[in-house]
Design a protein around this motif. Structure first.
Motif, PDB file in Angstrom:
ATOM      1  N   UNK A 120       0.786  -1.227   0.000  1.00  0.00           N
ATOM      2  CA  UNK A 120       0.000   0.000   0.000  1.00  0.00           C
ATOM      3  C   UNK A 120       0.815   1.272   0.000  1.00  0.00           C
ATOM      4  N   UNK A 121       2.151   1.160   0.025  1.00  0.00           N
ATOM      5  CA  UNK A 121       3.012   2.349   0.064  1.00  0.00           C
ATOM      6  C   UNK A 121       3.600   2.649  -1.307  1.00  0.00           C
ATOM      7  N   UNK A 122       4.024   3.875  -1.494  1.00  0.00           N
ATOM      8  CA  UNK A 122       4.661   4.294  -2.738  1.00  0.00           C
ATOM      9  C   UNK A 122       6.154   4.027  -2.670  1.00  0.00           C
TER      10      UNK A 122
ATOM     11  N   UNK B 261       3.617   8.926  -9.111  1.00  0.00           N
ATOM     12  CA  UNK B 261       2.452   8.488  -8.337  1.00  0.00           C
ATOM     13  C   UNK B 261       1.749   9.664  -7.679  1.00  0.00           C
ATOM     14  N   UNK B 262       2.519  10.602  -7.135  1.00  0.00           N
ATOM     15  CA  UNK B 262       1.926  11.756  -6.460  1.00  0.00           C
ATOM     16  C   UNK B 262       1.202  12.671  -7.447  1.00  0.00           C
ATOM     17  N   UNK B 263       1.798  12.888  -8.611  1.00  0.00           N
ATOM     18  CA  UNK B 263       1.159  13.743  -9.607  1.00  0.00           C
ATOM     19  C   UNK B 263      -0.079  13.072 -10.188  1.00  0.00           C
ATOM     20  N   UNK B 264      -0.017  11.744 -10.360  1.00  0.00           N
ATOM     21  CA  UNK B 264      -1.184  11.007 -10.858  1.00  0.00           C
ATOM     22  C   UNK B 264      -2.329  11.079  -9.860  1.00  0.00           C
ATOM     23  N   UNK B 265      -1.982  10.979  -8.575  1.00  0.00           N
ATOM     24  CA  UNK B 265      -3.001  11.059  -7.527  1.00  0.00           C
ATOM     25  C   UNK B 265      -3.688  12.416  -7.549  1.00  0.00           C
ATOM     26  N   UNK B 266      -2.919  13.469  -7.792  1.00  0.00           N
ATOM     27  CA  UNK B 266      -3.503  14.808  -7.892  1.00  0.00           C
ATOM     28  C   UNK B 266      -4.513  14.882  -9.026  1.00  0.00           C
ATOM     29  N   UNK B 267      -4.231  14.139 -10.099  1.00  0.00           N
ATOM     30  CA  UNK B 267      -5.134  14.151 -11.261  1.00  0.00           C
ATOM     31  C   UNK B 267      -6.266  13.135 -11.115  1.00  0.00           C
ATOM     32  N   UNK B 268      -6.267  12.413 -10.018  1.00  0.00           N
ATOM     33  CA  UNK B 268      -7.280  11.382  -9.826  1.00  0.00           C
ATOM     34  C   UNK B 268      -7.008  10.131 -10.629  1.00  0.00           C
ATOM     35  N   UNK B 269      -5.733   9.917 -10.993  1.00  0.00           N
ATOM     36  CA  UNK B 269      -5.362   8.754 -11.805  1.00  0.00           C
ATOM     37  C   UNK B 269      -4.515   7.791 -10.992  1.00  0.00           C
TER      38      UNK B 269
ATOM     39  N   UNK C 194      -1.368   0.274 -10.439  1.00  0.00           N
ATOM     40  CA  UNK C 194      -2.320  -0.695 -10.977  1.00  0.00           C
ATOM     41  C   UNK C 194      -1.788  -2.115 -10.851  1.00  0.00           C
ATOM     42  N   UNK C 195      -0.492  -2.294 -11.152  1.00  0.00           N
ATOM     43  CA  UNK C 195       0.117  -3.629 -11.064  1.00  0.00           C
ATOM     44  C   UNK C 195       0.123  -4.124  -9.625  1.00  0.00           C
ATOM     45  N   UNK C 196       0.415  -3.231  -8.676  1.00  0.00           N
ATOM     46  CA  UNK C 196       0.456  -3.609  -7.267  1.00  0.00           C
ATOM     47  C   UNK C 196      -0.932  -4.020  -6.780  1.00  0.00           C
ATOM     48  N   UNK C 197      -1.963  -3.266  -7.174  1.00  0.00           N
ATOM     49  CA  UNK C 197      -3.314  -3.591  -6.762  1.00  0.00           C
ATOM     50  C   UNK C 197      -3.790  -4.889  -7.401  1.00  0.00           C
ATOM     51  N   UNK C 198      -3.416  -5.118  -8.666  1.00  0.00           N
ATOM     52  CA  UNK C 198      -3.794  -6.364  -9.347  1.00  0.00           C
ATOM     53  C   UNK C 198      -3.145  -7.564  -8.671  1.00  0.00           C
ATOM     54  N   UNK C 199      -1.869  -7.407  -8.270  1.00  0.00           N
ATOM     55  CA  UNK C 199      -1.158  -8.492  -7.588  1.00  0.00           C
ATOM     56  C   UNK C 199      -1.809  -8.796  -6.242  1.00  0.00           C
ATOM     57  N   UNK C 200      -2.241  -7.749  -5.535  1.00  0.00           N
ATOM     58  CA  UNK C 200      -2.896  -7.935  -4.235  1.00  0.00           C
ATOM     59  C   UNK C 200      -4.219  -8.668  -4.405  1.00  0.00           C
ATOM     60  N   UNK C 201      -4.983  -8.327  -5.452  1.00  0.00           N
ATOM     61  CA  UNK C 201      -6.261  -9.002  -5.698  1.00  0.00           C
ATOM     62  C   UNK C 201      -6.044 -10.462  -6.067  1.00  0.00           C
ATOM     63  N   UNK C 202      -5.011 -10.723  -6.903  1.00  0.00           N
ATOM     64  CA  UNK C 202      -4.724 -12.099  -7.314  1.00  0.00           C
ATOM     65  C   UNK C 202      -4.320 -12.955  -6.126  1.00  0.00           C
TER      66      UNK C 202
END
Length: 263
Positions: A208-210, A220-228, A234-242
């Motif tokens: 869950x950390x950057x 990651x920080x700039x993407x978060x500002x843009x809501x992206x 995405x890869x980290x979250x997909x791995x966690x779901x798998x």
């Protein structure tokens, strides 16, 4: 209205909120033995109840207790500190968490912040050097570092980070990332420097950390500002779901037998 409490009353409340398991974890993390084991959320709650109280903050700091000093960082009045007092608070410290709390909550807002930043960045002691770089980063984020030479600072970051002690590396890298995030004209340059410096931090990235790798952290920080979300996120979250999917499937498989046994 803020509560009025004496030092002994506050210390008693902190002690009563302590937890032995938390205390043991804090000791393992290197905060020393003068610690109760109070979770940060409870310290924040107490700070909100007390309000700004510079005198009490200084008394709490003088106890040497870990939680008392964290609480002190939430009570101190930045404008009330002289440069000599600020140095006396920070320079003897041996714990980076306390250094970061004192810098981020108090010193970055103080009128003497720039003088401390210059002194500590040019010094030789590890944690004060870390503090100097973190002070600059905090001042950049708040728009307070308006007259510093950004390109000279970036060159210094690239020059000093590779040979700096680990805790100083963290401070320098933090400053590089904050330049990349908060000074858009230098974002590409900060990312390029991060790429040349490489992945200097050998620690695994906690769930869950950057990443501390500057190009990824900035992106990651700039993407978060843009809501992206970045591709790495995405890869980290997909791995966690798998990883979690087989657990859910196994649990679902047990339900029929449970119902059968209940009949």
């Amino acid at each position: 209205m803020p509560k009025k409490m004496t030092l002994s009353q506050v210390m008693k409340q902190l002690e009563d909120q302590g937890n032995e398991k938390v205390r043991q974890r804090y000791v393992r993390d290197g905060v020393g033995d003068n610690v109760f084991g109070v979770l940060l959320g409870k310290i924040r709650g107490l700070a909100e109840a007390l309000g700004t109280n510079h005198g009490l903050g200084m008394e709490l700091w003088a106890t040497g207790n870990y939680e008392a000093r964290i609480l002190a960082c939430m009570l101190l009045e930045p404008a009330a500190l002289t440069e000599k007092e600020a140095r006396a608070l920070l320079e003897p410290l041996s714990n980076p968490t306390l250094v970061d709390e004192l810098v981020g909550r108090v010193l970055v807002h103080a009128p003497i912040a720039e003088a401390l930043q210059v002194r500590w960045m040019d010094g030789s002691k590890e944690l004060p050097r870390r503090a100097g770089w973190k002070l600059l980063a905090g001042r950049i984020a708040r728009g307070l570092a308006k007259d510093f030479d950004v390109r000279a600072t970036l060159a210094r970051i690239e020059r000093e980070l590779p040979t700096a002690p680990y805790r100083v590396k963290e401070g320098i890298n933090f400053c590089l990332v904050w330049v990349g995030i908060h000074l858009p004209a230098y974002t590409k340059e900060a990312i390029a420097i991060g790429e040349r410096l490489g992945r200097w931090d050998p620690r695994p990235i906690p769930k869950g950390c950057t990443s501390s790798y500057a190009p990824e952290w900035i992106a990651a920080s700039l993407a978060l500002r843009r809501g992206e979300k970045t591709e790495a996120r995405k890869a980290m979250e997909a791995a966690a779901k798998a990883k979690a999917a087989p657990v859910r499937k196994k649990r679902a498989g047990k339900r029929p037998s449970a119902r059968k046994g209940a009949r």
